[in-house]
Design an enzyme around this catalytic site. Structure first.
Site, short mmCIF file in Angstrom:
data_model
loop_
_atom_site.label_atom_id
_atom_site.label_comp_id
_atom_site.label_asym_id
_atom_site.label_seq_id
_atom_site.Cartn_x
_atom_site.Cartn_y
_atom_site.Cartn_z
N GLN A 43 2.08 -6.08 -3.09
CA GLN A 43 2.43 -6.14 -1.66
C GLN A 43 3.71 -5.35 -1.39
O GLN A 43 3.99 -4.41 -2.11
CB GLN A 43 2.57 -7.59 -1.17
CG GLN A 43 1.26 -8.36 -1.06
CD GLN A 43 0.84 -9.01 -2.36
OE1 GLN A 43 1.64 -9.65 -3.02
NE2 GLN A 43 -0.40 -8.83 -2.73
N GLY B 181 -4.18 -4.59 -4.34
CA GLY B 181 -5.18 -3.60 -4.74
C GLY B 181 -4.46 -2.36 -5.20
O GLY B 181 -3.78 -1.71 -4.41
N HIS B 182 -4.54 -2.06 -6.48
CA HIS B 182 -3.86 -0.88 -7.00
C HIS B 182 -4.89 0.13 -7.49
O HIS B 182 -5.71 -0.19 -8.34
CB HIS B 182 -2.91 -1.28 -8.14
CG HIS B 182 -1.73 -2.08 -7.66
ND1 HIS B 182 -0.87 -2.71 -8.50
CD2 HIS B 182 -1.30 -2.33 -6.41
CE1 HIS B 182 0.06 -3.33 -7.79
NE2 HIS B 182 -0.18 -3.11 -6.51
N ASP C 273 0.82 -1.22 0.00
CA ASP C 273 0.00 0.00 0.00
C ASP C 273 0.85 1.27 0.00
O ASP C 273 0.47 2.28 0.58
CB ASP C 273 -0.96 0.03 1.21
CG ASP C 273 -1.72 -1.27 1.35
OD1 ASP C 273 -2.25 -1.73 0.34
OD2 ASP C 273 -1.77 -1.82 2.47
N LYS D 144 2.02 2.09 -5.20
CA LYS D 144 2.70 1.56 -6.39
C LYS D 144 1.88 1.80 -7.66
O LYS D 144 2.43 2.07 -8.71
CB LYS D 144 2.92 0.05 -6.26
CG LYS D 144 3.94 -0.32 -5.21
CD LYS D 144 4.16 -1.82 -5.17
CE LYS D 144 3.03 -2.58 -4.53
NZ LYS D 144 2.77 -2.32 -3.13
P1 IMP Z 1 -2.46 -12.96 2.03
O1 IMP Z 1 -1.54 -12.39 0.99
O2 IMP Z 1 -3.92 -12.76 1.69
O3 IMP Z 1 -2.13 -14.38 2.37
O4 IMP Z 1 -2.26 -12.12 3.39
C1 IMP Z 1 -1.05 -12.18 4.14
C2 IMP Z 1 -0.69 -10.82 4.72
O5 IMP Z 1 -0.33 -9.94 3.65
C3 IMP Z 1 -1.81 -10.12 5.48
O6 IMP Z 1 -1.23 -9.36 6.53
C4 IMP Z 1 -2.39 -9.17 4.44
O7 IMP Z 1 -3.02 -8.06 5.02
C5 IMP Z 1 -1.13 -8.76 3.71
N1 IMP Z 1 -1.37 -8.34 2.33
C6 IMP Z 1 -1.64 -9.11 1.26
N2 IMP Z 1 -1.78 -8.38 0.16
C7 IMP Z 1 -1.57 -7.10 0.52
C8 IMP Z 1 -1.52 -5.87 -0.21
O8 IMP Z 1 -1.68 -5.81 -1.43
N3 IMP Z 1 -1.26 -4.76 0.54
C9 IMP Z 1 -1.03 -4.81 1.86
N4 IMP Z 1 -1.04 -5.92 2.58
C10 IMP Z 1 -1.31 -7.07 1.91
#
Ligand code: IMP
Length: 431
Positions: A225, A40-41, A13, A16
């Site tokens: 991420q 999420g972009h 977040d 990007k």
């Molecule tokens: P997962 O990727 O859904 O398995 O989540 C694992 C961890 O990564 C959690 O803490 C999510 O909140 C975090 N996470 C996954 N995708 C994003 C992203 O795009 N932005 C911020 N945090 C993310």
């Protein structure tokens, strides 16, 4: 430079989407190399808001090739919905503008169900706070050699064999978790129904990208991420299930590491985190609330409120090293407008000792307290600044101090979600 990798240098977040879109104007190809629709972009172009999850940000820009690489895990039903939603906004998506690697593993409904069941069953302190999109279970199946991949959708017998292999594992697991077994035939039927909508875009991405590279085309690798969520170098186990750091760009599409010319780290001027896990500079006070409100810190994918805190230079210095970041793009500087004093974490105190990095052991991470340096804030607005002259002196001092502490120069500075509100110091694509 021909090929540029963009990675988030914190917990995701960082903004990007805007930078990738900004750079995509200069690129010929935009490739996603890890993650899935957990990302999420948000892109704002001429006041129009686009929310993308698995599609590369380049799709909203005409005349570019967007690529989903094998390092991604792909939910085909989500893909179809996302394509329909951007098409409704007038975006043209065809097999000339979008390619999906044939060796990309699919996220199946069983993955999301397992992800959510595990999170629900986890006790406080062991929950990861995942997005519930099935990302972890899908990557587990990839390394467990039981994924259904894009290419498998083309042949009925192969598809059935792949589903059987996956269900052998999943049904045993589901039984243990008290879940219903999966209806094999129904799952195969669902996959056969969705197959044409995915196969339309399937391609040997490694080959296409290597040909583009040889032809001197510019490739932009779009990370999702952030490096602190990396499966190896993040705050394990509170991480995502893929490698997020820049090295993944090569394996996530099938291109040699020597083809990467520039790594741009996206860095937010403060720190946020969604989900569980350590966060040394987290604020539970008015300052934290203010950062969240001014920065509109709610997740694009899950709508969850993001945790907010001061800038952690020690952590960003660490990610600059693990991703080999050439230059950073500093985002959301305007959110700091109006703070009387700003704090920057320069290291940690652990059991009476000073550290300049976050240790790996979870119990040590929990005991680390940040060592802060204070800087005077500024009362003027930096929102929308497009040159250094538009910035107050204290904002410039803050940026310069960030550069010194993370040992990496600022290449770009972003001062609002609008594409043009950017100060360019170094163009990552410049020769
Ligand atoms: P997962 O990727 O859904 O398995 O989540 C694992 C961890 O990564 C959690 O803490 C999510 O909140 C975090 N996470 C996954 N995708 C994003 C992203 O795009 N932005 C911020 N945090 C993310």
């Amino acid at each position: 430079m021909a090929n540029v990798v963009v990675v988030g240098a914190q917990w995701g977040d960082e903004g990007k989407g805007k930078i990738v879109d900004w750079l995509s104007e200069r690129a010929d190809v935009i490739a996603r190399f890890q993650g899935g629709h957990n990302a999420g972009h948000t892109l704002v172009i001429d006041g129009k808001v686009y929310k993308l999850h698995v599609l590369p940000s380049g799709v909203v820009r005409g005349g570019k090739l967007s690529v989903i690489g094998n390092g991604v895990v792909l939910d085909p039903w989500h893909l179809v919905k996302e394509i329909a939603s951007v098409r409704e906004q007038g975006v043209d998506i065809s097999k000339e503008t979008l390619m999906i690697a044939e060796n990309t593993p699919l996220i199946l409904p069983i993955h999301g169900e397992l992800d959510r069941a595990r999170e629900e069953a986890a006790s406080a302190g062991t929950k990861i706070g995942t997005t519930g999109r099935g990302i972890g279970p899908a990557y587990e199946d990839k390394v467990g050699r039981r994924s259904v991949r894009v290419a498998d959708l083309a042949d009925e017998a192969t598809l059935a064999a792949r589903v059987d292999r996956a269900l052998l594992h999943h049904n045993a697991l589901r039984k243990g978790l008290g879940m219903e077994p999966v209806d094999r035939d129904a799952l195969i039927a669902q996959l056969k129904e969705i197959a044409p909508s995915v196969l339309e875009f399937a391609a040997p991405v490694w080959k296409v990208l290597n040909e583009k590279r040889k032809a001197g085309k510019r490739i932009l690798f779009e990370g999702a991420q952030g490096a602190l969520l990396d499966i190896d170098f993040g705050t394990y186990p509170f991480v995502t299930s893929s490698n997020v750091i820049a090295g993944q760009a090569a394996t996530g599409v099938g291109i040699g590491p020597g083809s990467i010319d520039y790594v741009l780290g996206i860095v937010k001027a403060y720190t946020t985190r969604v989900g569980e896990g350590p966060f040394p500079t987290e604020l539970h006070d008015e300052d934290g609330q203010r950062l969240g409100e001014r920065g509109h810190e709610f997740g694009t994918t899950t709508g969850r409120k993001r945790r907010c805190g001061w800038f952690d230079a020690a952590l960003v210095r660490q990610t600059c090293a693990t991703s080999g970041i050439t230059g950073i793009s500093l985002t959301k500087l305007d959110v700091l407008d109006g703070f009387e004093t700003l704090k920057i974490c320069v290291g940690y105190e652990l059991d009476g000792k000073q550290l300049d990095y976050l240790p790996t052991a979870a119990d040590e991470q929990a005991r680390c307290t940040p060592i802060y340096e204070e800087m005077p804030g500024w009362s003027e607005s930096t929102e929308g600044a497009r040159s250094w002259n538009d910035l107050p002196a204290n904002a410039i001092k803050y940026v310069k101090r960030v550069e010194e502490l993370i040992e990496c120069p600022v290449a770009l500075l972003s001062t609002s979600p609008e594409r043009e509100d950017t100060i360019l110091v170094t163009d990552p694509f410049a020769d």
